[in-house]
Write an enzyme that holds these catalytic residues in place. Structure first.
Site: not given
Ligand code: HPA
Length: 289
Positions: A41, A72, A94, A96-97, A124, A222-223, A246, A258
């Site tokens: 990301s 992406h 991902h 989640y998709e 990320a 998440m990846s 973050n 995001h």
């Molecule tokens: N959690 C999960 N996935 C992420 C985060 C997060 O805080 N930041 C970027 N991808």
């Protein structure tokens, strides 16, 4: 059930499909890369720096899952960086998709059949470790798979690898040492940590982050985990780098979005590129010996 639909047709094995996709990709370039990079990301900009690039949209590669998330691009870029041939995935799909972990691993199967021997996975991530800040770069030392799925579920094809692959050294110690040494030489701060993967797409609750901290996670995302498992199954070396987007949910109170994740990608781009310039030729030299 959707799972049944996502299984490969009985008459073509995943191996045959990966082999066919690999041949069709290699037919479009004279390059024979041994090293691949997967850009997560907000990190796709690096692919624009390759010289003599052949760009193939995932939509043109049979079986490649297509990313829907913004940030992406969804292209495989074959080109050179300082004369080192690379295969770069500009963006990834991902769980989640709606893809299965196995489907997410298919691009790694194809890369493996193309002759890739080492892959650098980037993502990320949210920081759980208190020393990690937005824009920090963190080498993944190990992972915790909380996605509820493993990409090797189902019949095992021994041509790819063993039924029960060892993950005690999932993230190559040699590659990590090389990356740490190069980062130090360049004056780039590079942390190390354990990455926990949830399937998303919702970010974590503060209670989930406290749980992750308790079980030894330093980062959450998440990846990456499905790709790392498939790569190791095939004996491909893995180096993985998180860009901290973050602080995780219990460490801040302004919420996570995001757009912030994508903005953090821009923050690290210069350092990540400098690190790639230093590390990728060394990995390629090891893998072509
Ligand atoms: N959690 C999960 N996935 C992420 C985060 C997060 O805080 N930041 C970027 N991808």
């Amino acid at each position: 059930m959707s799972r049944a639909r996502s299984q490969p047709a009985a008459h073509t094995t995943e191996f045959a499909r990966a082999e066919r996709a690999a041949k069709s990709i290699l037919a479009r370039t004279k390059l024979r890369p041994r090293v691949a990079v997967v850009l997560g990301s907000g990190l796709g900009g690096f692919a624009e720096r390759l010289a003599g690039a052949t760009r193939i949209p995932y939509a043109k590669i049979s079986g490649f899952p297509r990313p829907g998330a913004t940030g992406h691009a969804g292209r495989l870029v074959l080109g050179t960086l300082d004369d080192v041939a690379l295969a770069v995935m500009q963006g990834r799909a991902h769980l989640y998709e709606g893809y299965s972990a196995r489907e997410l691993g298919f691009p790694l199967r194809v890369l493996g059949r193309m002759g890739i021997r080492a892959v650098v996975l980037t993502n990320a991530a949210g920081a759980i470790h208190p020393d990690f800040r937005m824009g920090s770069l963190v080498l993944i030392r190990d992972h915790i798979n909380l996605m509820g799925e493993n990409p090797l579920t189902g019949a095992n094809d021994e041509r790819f690898g063993p039924r029960f692959p060892d993950l005690s050294h999932a993230y190559s110690q040699d590659c990590r040492q090389m990356a740490l040494a190069e980062a130090q030489r360049l004056g780039i701060s590079l942390h190390e940590g354990v990455y926990a993967a949830f399937r998303g797409p919702s970010y974590e609750t503060p209670a989930e982050i406290r749980f992750l901290r308790t079980i030894g996670a330093d980062l959450v995302g998440m990846s990456t985990v499905p790709e790392a498992i498939v790569a190791r199954h095939m004996g491909i070396q893995v180096l993985a780098i998180s860009s901290v987007a973050n602080a995780a949910a219990d460490l801040q109170n302004q919420g996570i979005d995001h757009a912030q994740v994508l903005a953090a990608g821009a923050l690290v781009e210069e350092r990540l590129t400098a690190l790639f310039r230093a590390v990728l030729p060394r990995i390629a030299a090891e893998e072509t010996q």
